[in-house]
Write a protein that holds these residues in place. Structure first.
Motif, PDB file in Angstrom:
ATOM      1  N   SER A 130      -7.741  -8.764   8.903  1.00 34.77           N
ATOM      2  CA  SER A 130      -7.689  -7.304   8.969  1.00 34.77           C
ATOM      3  C   SER A 130      -8.130  -6.800  10.333  1.00 34.77           C
ATOM      4  O   SER A 130      -7.497  -5.900  10.928  1.00 34.77           O
ATOM      5  N   GLU A 133      -5.398  -7.674  12.995  1.00 31.73           N
ATOM      6  CA  GLU A 133      -4.222  -6.805  12.866  1.00 31.73           C
ATOM      7  C   GLU A 133      -4.501  -5.420  13.426  1.00 31.73           C
ATOM      8  O   GLU A 133      -3.649  -4.825  14.095  1.00 31.73           O
ATOM      9  N   ARG A 134      -5.694  -4.914  13.198  1.00 29.61           N
ATOM     10  CA  ARG A 134      -6.018  -3.577  13.670  1.00 29.61           C
ATOM     11  C   ARG A 134      -6.060  -3.527  15.205  1.00 29.61           C
ATOM     12  O   ARG A 134      -5.600  -2.580  15.832  1.00 29.61           O
ATOM     13  N   TRP A 190      -0.427   4.589  10.808  1.00 28.08           N
ATOM     14  CA  TRP A 190       0.379   4.509   9.576  1.00 28.08           C
ATOM     15  C   TRP A 190       1.419   5.633   9.543  1.00 28.08           C
ATOM     16  O   TRP A 190       2.588   5.419   9.244  1.00 28.08           O
ATOM     17  N   GLN A 194       5.511   5.457   9.543  1.00 25.72           N
ATOM     18  CA  GLN A 194       6.207   6.146   8.457  1.00 25.72           C
ATOM     19  C   GLN A 194       7.285   7.088   9.008  1.00 25.72           C
ATOM     20  O   GLN A 194       8.424   7.114   8.533  1.00 25.72           O
ATOM     21  N   ASP A 231      -0.636   4.180   0.724  1.00 25.83           N
ATOM     22  CA  ASP A 231      -1.469   2.985   0.624  1.00 25.83           C
ATOM     23  C   ASP A 231      -0.557   1.770   0.452  1.00 25.83           C
ATOM     24  O   ASP A 231       0.662   1.880   0.282  1.00 25.83           O
ATOM     25  N   GLU A 232      -1.184   0.602   0.462  1.00 23.65           N
ATOM     26  CA  GLU A 232      -0.421  -0.648   0.412  1.00 23.65           C
ATOM     27  C   GLU A 232       0.275  -0.872  -0.919  1.00 23.65           C
ATOM     28  O   GLU A 232       1.416  -1.352  -0.934  1.00 23.65           O
ATOM     29  N   PRO A 233      -0.346  -0.563  -2.074  1.00 20.20           N
ATOM     30  CA  PRO A 233       0.382  -0.760  -3.342  1.00 20.20           C
ATOM     31  C   PRO A 233       1.692   0.031  -3.407  1.00 20.20           C
ATOM     32  O   PRO A 233       2.711  -0.489  -3.872  1.00 20.20           O
ATOM     33  N   ARG A 234       1.666   1.280  -2.944  1.00 22.87           N
ATOM     34  CA  ARG A 234       2.899   2.056  -2.956  1.00 22.87           C
ATOM     35  C   ARG A 234       3.934   1.476  -1.997  1.00 22.87           C
ATOM     36  O   ARG A 234       5.142   1.493  -2.280  1.00 22.87           O
ATOM     37  N   LEU A 235       3.449   0.944  -0.867  1.00 27.40           N
ATOM     38  CA  LEU A 235       4.365   0.304   0.068  1.00 27.40           C
ATOM     39  C   LEU A 235       5.003  -0.936  -0.558  1.00 27.40           C
ATOM     40  O   LEU A 235       6.204  -1.171  -0.416  1.00 27.40           O
ATOM     41  N   ASN A 236       4.205  -1.720  -1.285  1.00 27.38           N
ATOM     42  CA  ASN A 236       4.737  -2.910  -1.953  1.00 27.38           C
ATOM     43  C   ASN A 236       5.760  -2.548  -3.016  1.00 27.38           C
ATOM     44  O   ASN A 236       6.714  -3.305  -3.258  1.00 27.38           O
TER      45      ASN A 236
END
Length: 592
Positions: A130, A133-134, A190, A194, A231-236
């Motif tokens: 993490s 990546e940042r 982010w 987007q 967030d990441e879950p929605r992206l997945n």
């Protein structure tokens, strides 16, 4: 450019020295001579030598700097001075950038890999991922700052647990500078990604889907979901939907490709049928042949379609005008012939009537016994004879006039047919050079092969390729290259016989057909053409250049296809290139 005519170049060098008012010293002569022949001077440049010595004293800590310096040496050795300034700038930038780095990239990556593989109980692997990546997201486009942040990140990883900056309340360690790149920066990054993705989908795909409402609706739905991703879950959850949409788009693209192929095949079939039904119409067959030749080229480009459309429009316009004039001339000829036949019929009727009158007068002469009546009969006979003579004279004049008009109409028809044939022949010409194109070459090749089979006369083929044409294009531009090709074709047309055919085979390659010419004589003809070409200079941006070509010559053999003899000529031309360019090689020499 090298030349086989050094005497002419030396003479031109002396002229240039006189025009430039330079002293005829060896240095000036050599410099001007090399300018005309476009060959580099072998003498070392003192400024270049001093510049290289100065640059070699600078530290060369990275491979890129060493490679740049090596390229610079090569450029200076070849006297390509226009490339030297940029290479010097690149070398200095690379050298100074390396000096400003906190740590060299090679050592930094080596330490980063070691720290990454090192298992630390108090620093989980996903924390390292993490944080890395940042740093890459925030400073990926800033090499100096990225180097500094990665060094700080390694120091943080390698520090003791008590001194290490740990994430708080679910946040992960950043680069060692202020605990983490601020959440605001992450959110900003982010949102940037987007917006970029939404822009690409909206303006890159949507205009291309105007004819497919279903795909447009699906794209609109994806854009709405993209706006809600935070967030990441929605992206997945979003990615499988995007992937499914891309699969639909690919399938639609494949369908369009199949549709285009099907329409092309259908058009080819229709053209074949039109050509089969109109074998006697040479003008229509010329246009159909051009379309068939274009459709056989893959991939088909819009530029080719536009060029053929323009060419066909011009040909069709000329054909329409000439055919209209031809129809008028034919109609006039039919009217003249009709008048001719009508007048002949009238003459026949008049002759029959005159014959009847003569018969009547003859009967009267036989039946009369009174001499006084003979004067009236003779007067009537003389009057009828005089009228008949006038009718015959008038008919003769009209027939002579009609004959002259018919001959003029026939001459006009022949002229119009020749003009119409010349207009239709435009589809066989190369638009740039005026030589025949490959379609015209194929037609004349078949005609000459047929004549050679009937008469057993020799037929020779030469394939020529312009020397150093790419360098000419790169240095002087494509317009100069086009002018050079037109200049070459003009010299060929003025140097060869009217029976010889020159056609553009592709790019800077040309084919010359020489009927009734043995192979040895054809080689001499092409060599004479080379000498004619080097008698004058070609001007490119006010620079005098010598255009040369390499050629291969082959004789057609009985039963041989045109592709076979062209292949042998191509091999001979390749051998001429190997032998030093500006040469002519026969197919027999290439095989030996």
């Amino acid at each position: 450019m090298t030349t086989q005519n050094p005497i002419e170049v030396a003479r031109e060098t002396l002229k240039q020295l006189s025009m430039r008012k330079l002293l005829p010293t060896p240095e000036n002569f050599e410099r001007v001579y090399h300018e005309l022949t476009q060959t580099p001077m072998a003498r070392d440049n003192k400024l270049a030598v001093l510049l290289l010595r100065a640059l070699e004293t600078l530290p060369q800590e990275n491979v890129q700097a060493k490679v740049t310096l090596s390229r610079l040496k090569q450029v200076l050795d070849e006297s390509r001075w226009e490339q030297a300034p940029q290479l010097v700038i690149d070398f200095l930038r690379g050298t100074f950038a390396t000096q400003q780095l906190t740590q060299s990239w090679g050592l930094l990556l080596q330490n980063l890999i070691k720290s990454w593989e090192l298992r630390q109980p108090d620093l989980p692997q996903h924390h390292k991922q993490s944080a890395l990546e940042r740093v890459l997201i925030n400073y990926g486009n800033q090499p100096e700052e990225l180097n500094q942040k990665l060094v700080a990140l390694l120091q943080n990883w390698n520090a003791s647990p008590s001194a290490r900056e740990m994430p708080a309340s679910g946040e992960e360690t950043s680069d060692g500078d202020a605990s983490a790149s601020a959440p605001e920066e992450v959110d900003s990054s982010w949102q940037s990604w987007q917006r970029t993705l939404a822009f690409a989908l909206k303006h890159g795909l949507e205009p291309r889907l105007a004819s497919y409402p279903d795909l447009v609706d699906g794209l609109e739905g994806l854009l709405k979901e993209l706006d809600d991703i935070a967030d990441e879950p929605r992206l997945n959850a979003f990615m499988p939907k995007l992937r499914a949409f891309m699969i639909k788009l690919e399938l639609q693209s494949q369908q369009e490709g199949r549709l285009t192929t099907g329409l092309t095949n259908l058009l080819k079939l229709m053209l074949d049928n039109v050509a089969e039904l109109n074998r006697s119409d040479e003008y229509l067959l010329g246009q159909v042949g051009s379309l068939q030749e274009m459709l056989s080229q893959e991939p088909l480009s819009m530029q080719q379609i536009y060029q053929l459309e323009t060419s066909l429009k011009e040909v069709i316009r000329k054909q329409g005008m000439l055919k209209s004039s031809l129809d008028e001339a034919a109609s006039s000829l039919r009217a003249l012939l009709d008048r001719f036949v009508t007048r002949l019929a009238m003459m026949t009727d008049s002759t029959d009537e005159f014959h009847s009158k003569i018969q009547a007068h003859s009967e009267k002469l036989k039946q009369t016994d009174n001499v006084s009546d003979l004067g009236g009969i003779i007067s009537a006979l003389m009057e009828d004879t005089s009228v008949m003579q006038l009718d015959l004279t008038r008919s003769r004049d009209e027939l002579v006039s009609a004959k002259e008009q018919v001959e003029a109409a026939e001459l006009r028809i022949r002229e119009l047919e020749s003009a119409l044939e010349a207009a239709s022949a435009k589809v066989k010409e190369d638009q740039l050079t005026g030589a025949y194109n490959r379609r015209g070459l194929a037609e004349y090749f078949q005609r000459e092969i047929g004549r050679a089979e009937r008469t057993a006369a020799p037929l020779s083929v030469a394939l020529i390729d312009v020397d150093n044409f790419k360098q000419l294009n790169d240095r002087y531009g494509h317009l100069a290259g086009d002018d050079a090709l037109k200049y070459l074709v003009d010299v060929i047309k003025h140097s060869l016989r009217p029976a010889d055919i020159v056609a553009r085979f592709g790019g800077e390659e040309f084919v010359i057909l020489m009927p009734d010419t043995p192979e040895t004589e054809a080689v001499q003809t092409v060599q004479r053409l080379q000498r004619e070409l080097t008698k004058t200079f070609f001007l490119a941006n006010n620079d005098k250049l010598l255009i040369t070509f390499s050629a291969g010559v082959a004789r057609w053999h009985l039963g041989e296809m045109e592709s076979d003899v062209l292949e042998r000529a191509d091999q001979a031309m390749y051998q001429a290139k190997i032998n030093g360019k500006n040469r002519v090689c026969s197919a027999e020499e290439a095989l030996s």
